[in-house]
Design a protein around this motif. Structure first.
Motif, PDB file in Angstrom:
ATOM      1  N   ASP A   1      69.855 -66.398 -61.332  1.00 14.29           N
ATOM      2  CA  ASP A   1      68.799 -66.099 -60.373  1.00 14.29           C
ATOM      3  C   ASP A   1      67.482 -66.604 -60.948  1.00 14.29           C
ATOM      4  O   ASP A   1      67.161 -66.342 -62.117  1.00 14.29           O
TER       5      ASP A   1
ATOM      6  N   LEU B   1      63.114 -67.534 -60.343  1.00  8.73           N
ATOM      7  CA  LEU B   1      61.867 -67.523 -59.594  1.00  8.73           C
ATOM      8  C   LEU B   1      61.460 -68.967 -59.324  1.00  8.73           C
ATOM      9  O   LEU B   1      61.793 -69.873 -60.102  1.00  8.73           O
ATOM     10  N   ILE B   2      60.755 -69.182 -58.231  1.00  3.58           N
ATOM     11  CA  ILE B   2      60.304 -70.524 -57.903  1.00  3.58           C
ATOM     12  C   ILE B   2      59.472 -71.078 -59.059  1.00  3.58           C
ATOM     13  O   ILE B   2      58.584 -70.413 -59.591  1.00  3.58           O
TER      14      ILE B   2
ATOM     15  N   TRP C   1      62.251 -74.026 -52.355  1.00  6.05           N
ATOM     16  CA  TRP C   1      63.108 -73.386 -51.356  1.00  6.05           C
ATOM     17  C   TRP C   1      63.448 -71.954 -51.759  1.00  6.05           C
ATOM     18  O   TRP C   1      63.400 -71.587 -52.928  1.00  6.05           O
ATOM     19  N   HIS C   2      63.809 -71.152 -50.789  1.00  8.49           N
ATOM     20  CA  HIS C   2      64.192 -69.756 -51.016  1.00  8.49           C
ATOM     21  C   HIS C   2      65.590 -69.562 -50.486  1.00  8.49           C
ATOM     22  O   HIS C   2      65.871 -69.782 -49.313  1.00  8.49           O
TER      23      HIS C   2
ATOM     24  N   GLN D   1      67.323 -68.941 -55.770  1.00 11.00           N
ATOM     25  CA  GLN D   1      65.903 -69.072 -56.062  1.00 11.00           C
ATOM     26  C   GLN D   1      65.098 -68.199 -55.104  1.00 11.00           C
ATOM     27  O   GLN D   1      65.341 -68.191 -53.898  1.00 11.00           O
ATOM     28  N   SER D   2      64.142 -67.456 -55.670  1.00 14.30           N
ATOM     29  CA  SER D   2      63.333 -66.534 -54.878  1.00 14.30           C
ATOM     30  C   SER D   2      61.865 -66.694 -55.246  1.00 14.30           C
ATOM     31  O   SER D   2      61.528 -67.144 -56.345  1.00 14.30           O
ATOM     32  N   PRO D   3      60.968 -66.288 -54.341  1.00 12.73           N
ATOM     33  CA  PRO D   3      59.545 -66.272 -54.693  1.00 12.73           C
ATOM     34  C   PRO D   3      59.286 -65.265 -55.808  1.00 12.73           C
ATOM     35  O   PRO D   3      60.070 -64.358 -56.056  1.00 12.73           O
ATOM     36  N   LYS D   4      58.172 -65.368 -56.476  1.00 16.61           N
ATOM     37  CA  LYS D   4      57.844 -64.460 -57.565  1.00 16.61           C
ATOM     38  C   LYS D   4      57.757 -63.025 -57.069  1.00 16.61           C
ATOM     39  O   LYS D   4      57.366 -62.769 -55.936  1.00 16.61           O
TER      40      LYS D   4
ATOM     41  N   GLU E   1      60.079 -61.035 -56.377  1.00 14.87           N
ATOM     42  CA  GLU E   1      61.134 -60.601 -55.470  1.00 14.87           C
ATOM     43  C   GLU E   1      62.514 -60.670 -56.101  1.00 14.87           C
ATOM     44  O   GLU E   1      63.502 -60.361 -55.475  1.00 14.87           O
TER      45      GLU E   1
END
Length: 604
Positions: free
Chosen positions: A462, A464-465, A535-536, A567-570, A572
């Motif tokens: 997992d 973070l962007i 991307w998310h 991949q996720s935004p910070k 999250e």
């Protein structure tokens, strides 16, 4: 406060699952004036016959003869403890189910702080009692001599060790263990026996028998590692039997043999064992000791079979792997050895190795070199991962092999047929408890059976962007190496992507999603994934990897590893890694298991 906290936590645990066990509530060697239950008082309570009234804070009504210690704590002794009654001493690991490490990792430690050994096991009666040590470490006195006989244990009963570590014992006879055993030509005999399984015996020292001194060879050692012990007398050995067994016991060989099997010996000083009639050595890896094996079995009732005995000493070119007394008639069958061990049995001869490249590493233990860096060495260095109790030497599958049978180790085990009673077959499982072939036709020499999984399950990360994923697949490769990229054209032809091959001839196959990143790999199995864009979501794909073993399967020269990157935004991200329990990974685990079942056919 420390002693009280130990007692409270263990009593709560004991009330749930160990209600009859004797719970040791202090790590100190306290006397009878204290009502806390020390290890000494717990054993004395068992010696007294488990009185219902208890003894100075230990035991009580319906107590069993099992004594439990808390994981990883150090229990100090000021002098040895006599054991005169049957008992079990073990560590309780209260780690949550599903998270417990391999047995042996969280052992409690019993440490001698004075000039003495730890346990003297002898009820001084004609019968014998059984003493079990389970997941416990014994640490010696750290002085020039701990005791004359048995630096850690003096045994005159039936002693069983399971996932035990014995270290720091120093004695004249028996650095770790002195075993009284059966005295020959006596009307009254002492029938003591030592049996150890999945145990680590290291850094013990003695003039005779740094690992074990036994009056006669009445011991069994299975699935264990014995390393860095030192026996100082040249005519002795680290596992030493002073006398021969009585004729009646010898006559029952091999059905009633005392054995060492599926075990690894390395970095010991002195011969590792003196072989007498009534003893059998099978599927051993003996590498890097100052000397190998002594043979003294004139009755033709002993054997060494299906083993690797090389590089003793290492890296010196001197051949000190085997020594034979005049008149020895041991069976010496189907081993990988040097010329000092001879070709052995004419019907099932040894292979004599004349090579010079044995260990693919900078030293005898540590990191293994890649196949492109070292093309010829037979074994990886001794390696032990953080989550395992015992390490091992892994045989390498070299790129020069056209078939697995080209190896001097792999598929060189022998099948024991009914009409061939003098042939010694392989053990049914290896040092790691990996099953060998049931008919022993294609088992491997040495302590380790090479496992070649056709599929390797799931890895993931997992992110973070803006982050890059670093993922290792080395554990998924099991006992194989990634092939060098220079070999890929010969195995698979040109890369269909038009790009140059990477190590392992890696191919990426997308699953459900289009590609969202760039993937690279090195020959050590380290993946680097660089997302392309902010991307998310998930990038789901599998990779095909060609290994030193799978390349020999012409129909499917690769294994497959599923890779999930999320991949996720910070702020999250909920997890830093893909969990390996349940869900999709459960399915991949099942497929891996089914693949391992099919492995045996492939090895043949």
């Amino acid at each position: 406060m420390l002693k009280r906290s130990i007692g409270i936590s263990m009593l709560c645990l004991a009330g749930h699952a160990y209600s009859a066990d004797i719970v040791v509530t202090t790590t100190e060697d306290v006397g009878v004036e204290s009502q806390e239950c020390s290890l000494r008082k717990a054993i004395e309570y068992v010696n007294k016959g488990l009185p219902e009234a208890g003894y100075s804070g230990c035991g009580g009504k319906e107590s069993s003869s099992t004594i439990v210690l808390k994981k990883q704590l150090i229990y100090k002794l000021n002098s040895h403890i006599n054991i005169t009654a049957a008992l079990s001493l073990k560590t309780i690991d209260d780690t949550a189910e599903g998270e417990k490490p391999e047995a042996g990792i969280n052992n409690a430690i019993v440490q001698m702080t004075a000039k003495d050994n730890i346990f003297r096991i002898d009820d001084k009666k004609d019968g014998v009692i059984s003493v079990n040590l389970i997941e416990v470490n014994l640490l010696g006195c750290n002085q020039s001599v701990c005791a004359e006989k048995g630096g850690l244990i003096y045994n005159n009963e039936l002693l069983f060790l399971d996932h035990v570590k014995l270290s720091g014992g120093v004695a004249t006879q028996g650095g770790a263990i002195y075993n009284m055993a059966t005295l020959p030509n006596k009307e009254t005999t002492v029938r003591s026996l030592v049996e150890m399984r999945f145990s680590l015996i290291e850094k013990n020292k003695a003039a005779q028998g740094a690992i074990l001194y036994s009056q006669v060879p009445q011991f069994r050692i299975y699935n264990s590692v014995l390393r860095e012990n030192e026996t100082t007398l040249a005519n002795s050995a680290n596992v030493y039997s002073a006398n021969t067994l009585d004729p009646a016991t010898i006559s029952a060989f091999p059905s009633m043999s005392f054995r060492i099997a599926n075990s690894t010996f390395y970095k010991n000083k002195g011969f590792i064992v003196n072989v007498r009639d009534g003893m059998g050595l099978n599927n051993l890896t003996v590498v890097g000791n100052s000397a190998g094996i002594q043979f003294n079995a004139p009755a033709e009732k002993a054997y060494l079979a299906n083993s690797i005995v090389l590089g003793n000493p290492y890296p010196v070119s001197q051949d000190n792997n085997c020594s034979f007394t005049a008149g020895d008639k041991s069976f010496n069958q189907n081993n990988l050895v040097t010329s000092s061990c001879t070709t052995g049995d004419i019907n099932y001869p040894n292979d004599i190795w004349n090579g010079t490249q044995l260990i693919a590493g900078e030293s005898i233990d540590g990191k293994c070199k890649s196949l492109s860096t070292d093309k010829n060495s037979l074994l990886c260095p001794y390696f032990q991962s953080e989550n395992t109790f015992l390490g091992y030497f892994r045989p390498r599958i070299l790129m020069s092999y056209q078939y697995l049978s080209d190896s001097l180790i792999i598929n060189k085990g022998r099948e024991q047929r009914e009409e061939e009673k003098k042939l010694i077959g392989c053990e049914f499982a290896d040092q790691r408890s990996q099953s060998r072939d049931l008919d022993n036709s294609f088992c491997d020499r040495g302590a380790i059976e090479i496992i070649v999984p056709p599929t390797a399950g799931l890895v993931g990360k997992d992110l973070l962007i803006g982050e890059i994923a670093e993922i290792s697949v080395v554990e998924k490769l099991s006992d194989s190496d990634l092939v060098p990229k220079e070999e890929c054209n010969a195995i698979l032809g040109e890369n269909p992507t038009g790009e140059a091959w990477q190590p392992g001839c890696m191919q990426v196959i997308q699953l459900q999603t289009p590609s969202k990143g760039k993937l690279t790999i090195d020959e050590e199995g380290n993946l680097v994934y660089k997302p392309q864009g902010a991307w998310h979501g998930a990038d789901l794909f599998k990779i095909r990897l060609v290994t030193s073993s799978t390349r020999l399967n012409k129909n499917r020269p690769y294994l497959e590893v599923n890779v999930n990157v999320v991949q996720s935004p910070k702020n999250e991200m909920e997890s830093s890694s893909v969990k390996a329990s349940g869900g999709a990974t459960g399915l991949f685990g099942l497929l891996t298991l089914l693949g391992l079942i099919g492995l045996r056919r492939y090895k043949k």
